[in-house]
Design a protein around this motif. Structure first.
Motif, PDB file in Angstrom:
ATOM      1  N   GLU A 305       0.827  -1.204   0.000  1.00  0.00           N
ATOM      2  CA  GLU A 305       0.000   0.000   0.000  1.00  0.00           C
ATOM      3  C   GLU A 305       0.864   1.259   0.000  1.00  0.00           C
ATOM      4  O   GLU A 305       0.563   2.238  -0.695  1.00  0.00           O
ATOM      5  N   VAL A 306       1.930   1.245   0.768  1.00  0.00           N
ATOM      6  CA  VAL A 306       2.840   2.393   0.795  1.00  0.00           C
ATOM      7  C   VAL A 306       3.436   2.627  -0.589  1.00  0.00           C
ATOM      8  O   VAL A 306       3.485   3.762  -1.086  1.00  0.00           O
ATOM      9  N   MET A 307       3.883   1.555  -1.223  1.00  0.00           N
ATOM     10  CA  MET A 307       4.488   1.694  -2.545  1.00  0.00           C
ATOM     11  C   MET A 307       3.462   2.183  -3.567  1.00  0.00           C
ATOM     12  O   MET A 307       3.795   2.974  -4.458  1.00  0.00           O
ATOM     13  N   ALA A 308       2.217   1.733  -3.448  1.00  0.00           N
ATOM     14  CA  ALA A 308       1.178   2.202  -4.364  1.00  0.00           C
ATOM     15  C   ALA A 308       0.968   3.705  -4.198  1.00  0.00           C
ATOM     16  O   ALA A 308       0.806   4.440  -5.184  1.00  0.00           O
ATOM     17  N   ARG A 309       0.983   4.174  -2.949  1.00  0.00           N
ATOM     18  CA  ARG A 309       0.819   5.610  -2.698  1.00  0.00           C
ATOM     19  C   ARG A 309       2.034   6.394  -3.191  1.00  0.00           C
ATOM     20  O   ARG A 309       1.899   7.514  -3.702  1.00  0.00           O
ATOM     21  N   MET A 310       3.212   5.814  -3.028  1.00  0.00           N
ATOM     22  CA  MET A 310       4.418   6.467  -3.538  1.00  0.00           C
ATOM     23  C   MET A 310       4.344   6.584  -5.061  1.00  0.00           C
ATOM     24  O   MET A 310       4.695   7.628  -5.632  1.00  0.00           O
ATOM     25  N   GLN A 337       5.390   8.953   6.231  1.00  0.00           N
ATOM     26  CA  GLN A 337       4.131   9.687   6.247  1.00  0.00           C
ATOM     27  C   GLN A 337       2.979   8.817   5.737  1.00  0.00           C
ATOM     28  O   GLN A 337       1.852   8.925   6.212  1.00  0.00           O
ATOM     29  N   PHE A 338       3.271   7.954   4.772  1.00  0.00           N
ATOM     30  CA  PHE A 338       2.234   7.111   4.179  1.00  0.00           C
ATOM     31  C   PHE A 338       1.949   5.859   5.019  1.00  0.00           C
ATOM     32  O   PHE A 338       0.973   5.158   4.728  1.00  0.00           O
ATOM     33  N   ARG A 339       2.760   5.567   5.992  1.00  0.00           N
ATOM     34  CA  ARG A 339       2.635   4.287   6.689  1.00  0.00           C
ATOM     35  C   ARG A 339       1.302   4.153   7.444  1.00  0.00           C
ATOM     36  O   ARG A 339       0.614   3.137   7.308  1.00  0.00           O
ATOM     37  N   GLU A 340       0.936   5.147   8.244  1.00  0.00           N
ATOM     38  CA  GLU A 340      -0.311   5.030   9.000  1.00  0.00           C
ATOM     39  C   GLU A 340      -1.532   4.926   8.093  1.00  0.00           C
ATOM     40  O   GLU A 340      -2.395   4.067   8.317  1.00  0.00           O
ATOM     41  N   PRO A 341      -1.662   5.779   7.049  1.00  0.00           N
ATOM     42  CA  PRO A 341      -2.785   5.581   6.124  1.00  0.00           C
ATOM     43  C   PRO A 341      -2.766   4.216   5.456  1.00  0.00           C
ATOM     44  O   PRO A 341      -3.820   3.640   5.181  1.00  0.00           O
ATOM     45  N   ALA A 342      -1.569   3.693   5.197  1.00  0.00           N
ATOM     46  CA  ALA A 342      -1.466   2.372   4.567  1.00  0.00           C
ATOM     47  C   ALA A 342      -1.964   1.287   5.509  1.00  0.00           C
ATOM     48  O   ALA A 342      -2.632   0.336   5.085  1.00  0.00           O
ATOM     49  N   LYS A 347      -6.307  -2.546   6.836  1.00  0.00           N
ATOM     50  CA  LYS A 347      -7.323  -3.035   7.779  1.00  0.00           C
ATOM     51  C   LYS A 347      -8.720  -2.949   7.174  1.00  0.00           C
ATOM     52  O   LYS A 347      -9.543  -3.859   7.360  1.00  0.00           O
ATOM     53  N   VAL A 348      -8.995  -1.867   6.465  1.00  0.00           N
ATOM     54  CA  VAL A 348     -10.309  -1.727   5.836  1.00  0.00           C
ATOM     55  C   VAL A 348     -10.503  -2.812   4.777  1.00  0.00           C
ATOM     56  O   VAL A 348     -11.586  -3.388   4.648  1.00  0.00           O
ATOM     57  N   ASP A 349      -9.459  -3.097   4.020  1.00  0.00           N
ATOM     58  CA  ASP A 349      -9.520  -4.170   3.031  1.00  0.00           C
ATOM     59  C   ASP A 349      -9.902  -5.490   3.694  1.00  0.00           C
ATOM     60  O   ASP A 349     -10.807  -6.201   3.243  1.00  0.00           O
ATOM     61  N   THR A 442     -23.055   4.859  -3.674  1.00  0.00           N
ATOM     62  CA  THR A 442     -22.534   4.875  -2.318  1.00  0.00           C
ATOM     63  C   THR A 442     -21.257   4.060  -2.229  1.00  0.00           C
ATOM     64  O   THR A 442     -21.210   2.910  -2.630  1.00  0.00           O
ATOM     65  N   GLY A 443     -20.224   4.695  -1.712  1.00  0.00           N
ATOM     66  CA  GLY A 443     -18.987   3.972  -1.457  1.00  0.00           C
ATOM     67  C   GLY A 443     -17.982   4.033  -2.587  1.00  0.00           C
ATOM     68  O   GLY A 443     -16.866   3.596  -2.422  1.00  0.00           O
ATOM     69  N   GLU A 444     -18.327   4.619  -3.737  1.00  0.00           N
ATOM     70  CA  GLU A 444     -17.398   4.621  -4.853  1.00  0.00           C
ATOM     71  C   GLU A 444     -16.112   5.372  -4.521  1.00  0.00           C
ATOM     72  O   GLU A 444     -15.072   5.089  -5.060  1.00  0.00           O
ATOM     73  N   SER A 445     -16.183   6.373  -3.631  1.00  0.00           N
ATOM     74  CA  SER A 445     -14.993   7.182  -3.369  1.00  0.00           C
ATOM     75  C   SER A 445     -14.309   6.822  -2.063  1.00  0.00           C
ATOM     76  O   SER A 445     -13.415   7.513  -1.624  1.00  0.00           O
ATOM     77  N   VAL A 446     -14.736   5.758  -1.416  1.00  0.00           N
ATOM     78  CA  VAL A 446     -14.162   5.412  -0.118  1.00  0.00           C
ATOM     79  C   VAL A 446     -12.864   4.657  -0.279  1.00  0.00           C
ATOM     80  O   VAL A 446     -12.869   3.470  -0.609  1.00  0.00           O
ATOM     81  N   MET A 447     -11.769   5.348  -0.046  1.00  0.00           N
ATOM     82  CA  MET A 447     -10.438   4.753  -0.057  1.00  0.00           C
ATOM     83  C   MET A 447     -10.141   4.084  -1.394  1.00  0.00           C
ATOM     84  O   MET A 447     -11.008   3.788  -2.194  1.00  0.00           O
ATOM     85  N   ASP A 448      -8.918   3.860  -1.646  1.00  0.00           N
ATOM     86  CA  ASP A 448      -8.512   3.170  -2.861  1.00  0.00           C
ATOM     87  C   ASP A 448      -8.654   1.656  -2.736  1.00  0.00           C
ATOM     88  O   ASP A 448      -8.437   0.933  -3.701  1.00  0.00           O
ATOM     89  N   VAL A 449      -9.029   1.182  -1.523  1.00  0.00           N
ATOM     90  CA  VAL A 449      -9.120  -0.271  -1.345  1.00  0.00           C
ATOM     91  C   VAL A 449     -10.197  -0.870  -2.224  1.00  0.00           C
ATOM     92  O   VAL A 449     -10.186  -2.065  -2.499  1.00  0.00           O
ATOM     93  N   LEU A 450     -11.145  -0.041  -2.696  1.00  0.00           N
ATOM     94  CA  LEU A 450     -12.196  -0.565  -3.554  1.00  0.00           C
ATOM     95  C   LEU A 450     -11.765  -0.614  -5.014  1.00  0.00           C
ATOM     96  O   LEU A 450     -12.452  -1.175  -5.844  1.00  0.00           O
ATOM     97  N   GLU A 451     -10.642   0.004  -5.329  1.00  0.00           N
ATOM     98  CA  GLU A 451     -10.228   0.090  -6.722  1.00  0.00           C
ATOM     99  C   GLU A 451      -8.932  -0.661  -6.986  1.00  0.00           C
ATOM    100  O   GLU A 451      -8.329  -0.520  -8.031  1.00  0.00           O
ATOM    101  N   ASP A 452      -8.451  -1.430  -6.009  1.00  0.00           N
ATOM    102  CA  ASP A 452      -7.163  -2.091  -6.206  1.00  0.00           C
ATOM    103  C   ASP A 452      -7.298  -3.218  -7.213  1.00  0.00           C
ATOM    104  O   ASP A 452      -8.304  -3.883  -7.307  1.00  0.00           O
ATOM    105  N   ASP A 453      -6.270  -3.388  -8.010  1.00  0.00           N
ATOM    106  CA  ASP A 453      -6.185  -4.507  -8.942  1.00  0.00           C
ATOM    107  C   ASP A 453      -5.075  -5.404  -8.430  1.00  0.00           C
ATOM    108  O   ASP A 453      -3.903  -5.092  -8.573  1.00  0.00           O
ATOM    109  N   VAL A 454      -5.454  -6.524  -7.808  1.00  0.00           N
ATOM    110  CA  VAL A 454      -4.461  -7.400  -7.191  1.00  0.00           C
ATOM    111  C   VAL A 454      -3.628  -8.038  -8.269  1.00  0.00           C
ATOM    112  O   VAL A 454      -4.141  -8.713  -9.154  1.00  0.00           O
ATOM    113  N   GLU A 455      -2.359  -7.843  -8.211  1.00  0.00           N
ATOM    114  CA  GLU A 455      -1.459  -8.400  -9.205  1.00  0.00           C
ATOM    115  C   GLU A 455      -0.738  -9.626  -8.631  1.00  0.00           C
ATOM    116  O   GLU A 455      -0.510  -9.728  -7.446  1.00  0.00           O
ATOM    117  N   VAL A 456      -0.381 -10.517  -9.527  1.00  0.00           N
ATOM    118  CA  VAL A 456       0.449 -11.658  -9.130  1.00  0.00           C
ATOM    119  C   VAL A 456       1.837 -11.135  -8.800  1.00  0.00           C
ATOM    120  O   VAL A 456       2.438 -10.415  -9.590  1.00  0.00           O
TER     121      VAL A 456
END
Length: 459
Positions: A305-310, A337-342, A347-349, A442-456
């Motif tokens: 998550e940190v790397m995605a934000r970076m 700085q990104f660690r706590e949001p990550a 956790k939300v995921d 409802t919920g479309e803008s809540v965190m990026d956890v809803l838009e992640d594309d899990v990669e291998v």
């Protein structure tokens, strides 16, 4: 290729992959073709030297080693897709057979996303601002409009906040005059704190003709000397707003009357208020869901998550023609700085996945088809082409997870109790916007956890 998966515990699994000699031979042949393009052999153009000559010069083992290095990650990725392994880190791979000849097999131990259980998500109590229209906001916006056409009128009274004063000001440090703090006929609005707080403190109550002398702390903490000011007040003017009437509105807006303008302002302020409430609801639910996850997320999830934000920050800066160095902070500082949001996002995921599982929120094939069609439209790609790409890359499972998390969030939002700052229950229907003003489901803008594309995660 044959593969199997074994659960090891501690959120780890082991993939065992076996590749027959004949299949591996194709990879070895491809490896020699790549080597042919890198090596010059007399009598042959680059890339055209036959394998038998390359083997004679380099040895058979060179091609096999090159083939293993290139193909093992691909075989691993295929096994991950085949067994729908939710890998969150790089694997630990050990080739157990076939490094020198024959068929090849290897084991890959990889960390996977944990499954958690949470309690208390059924009736979250979320505080939001009161959704009712605030008349003060309406009046403030109308006054800003009137202020565009305001006039300054000299007055014979002490200055108050909001007044404009014309002054001659001289600022010194020791015996030296400071150019940036020295001006004649300078227009200053009392109460803005635009220079130092002491200027406003002394101008309040001052009249035209007054001479003010005072000191102030230097803004540079390393400067020991204080600032000295001498201010001559030459004029005090108050801001006079024009009447808010039909004439003013018709002359400067698309509205014909003051009533029409006020109604438009009220509608805009109502929509803004609702949007603020929706954002507060979303953020409150995010924080509440994260609090329900007692376990620490795996470090791999946090790092991803940190790397995605970076990466997002780097891309944003590049669009502005900048880089990370231009922020004035080190990579380490930004990462921290990104660690706590990550951590919260991880956790939300986990929480949303837990809700989806506990409530049996099944993603139907029709839901997947609808999402594919939307993605295809947004990407200007044929839906069948998109389906093929996602299937080939092992992302159809990620798409289903994305939809299940969205459904879980919708479930939580629908069961949450909303209260205003006084503790009064807020009717959720008050947070609905007109169809032409609704920013999304409802919920479309809540965190990026809803838009992640899990990669291998490939080695």
């Amino acid at each position: 290729m044959r593969s199997s998966v074994e659960t090891l515990g501690e959120n780890r699994v082991k993939l065992t992959v076996e590749v027959p000699e004949a299949e591996l031979e194709v990879a070895i042949d491809d490896a020699f073709k790549r080597l042919a393009g890198q090596i010059r052999m007399p009598g042959f153009r680059p890339g055209r030297a036959p394998r038998r000559l390359l083997e004679a010069q380099l040895g058979h083992q060179t091609g096999r080693s090159e083939a293993l290095k290139a193909s093992v990650p691909e075989y691993y990725a295929r096994a991950v897709i085949e067994h729908d392994v939710d890998a969150i880190a790089l694997p630990e791979i050990e080739i157990t057979n076939g490094q020198e000849s024959g068929s090849m097999s290897f084991g890959a131990v990889v960390e996977v996303r944990p499954c958690v259980s949470i309690a208390g998500y059924e009736n979250l109590r979320i505080e939001i601002p009161g959704p009712s229209l605030d008349e003060a906001d309406v009046s403030s916006e109308i006054d800003r409009f009137r202020g565009t056409f305001a006039e300054l009128v000299p007055v014979n009274r002490p200055a108050v906040d909001g007044d404009h004063v014309t002054v001659d000001i001289t600022g010194t440090v020791g015996a030296e005059t400071i150019d940036g703090l020295t001006a004649s006929d300078y227009d200053y609005e009392v109460g803005t704190g635009a220079v130092v707080a002491e200027i406003d403190e002394n101008l309040r109550g001052a009249r035209a003709g007054d001479i003010l002398e005072f000191e102030a702390e230097h803004p540079d903490p390393e400067e020991a000397l204080r600032l000295c000011f001498r201010v001559l007040v030459k004029e005090v003017s108050e801001t006079v707003l024009p009447d808010f009437d039909d004439e003013l509105v018709a002359a400067h807006t698309e509205y014909g009357t003051a009533t029409e303008f006020r109604v438009a302002v009220e509608n805009r302020q109502s929509s803004l208020r609702v949007l603020q409430c929706r954002m507060a609801r979303e953020q409150g639910i995010v924080e509440a869901l994260a609090d329900l996850v007692s376990e620490d997320p795996p470090e791999a999830m946090i790092e991803n998550e940190v790397m995605a934000r970076m990466d997002d920050l780097d891309a944003q800066l590049q669009r502005q023609g900048r880089d990370l160095e231009s922020t004035g902070r080190s990579v380490e500082e930004i990462t921290e700085q990104f660690r706590e949001p990550a951590i919260q996002a991880a956790k939300v995921d986990l929480a949303l996945r837990a809700v989806a599982s506990a409530e049996g929120l099944v993603v139907e094939d029709g839901d997947v088809e609808g999402e594919l069609e939307e993605l295809a439209d947004d990407s200007a790609v044929d839906v069948e082409v998109l389906r093929s790409r996602l299937t080939e890359n092992g992302r159809m499972s990620a798409l289903r997870i994305r939809l299940s998390k969205r459904a879980a969030l919708g479930w939580v939002v629908g069961h949450a109790v909303l209260v205003d700052p006084e503790g009064e229950v807020v009717d959720p229907e008050l947070l609905e916007l007109p169809a032409d003003g609704d920013p999304g489901e409802t919920g479309e803008s809540v965190m990026d956890v809803l838009e992640d594309d899990v990669e291998v995660h490939r080695p």
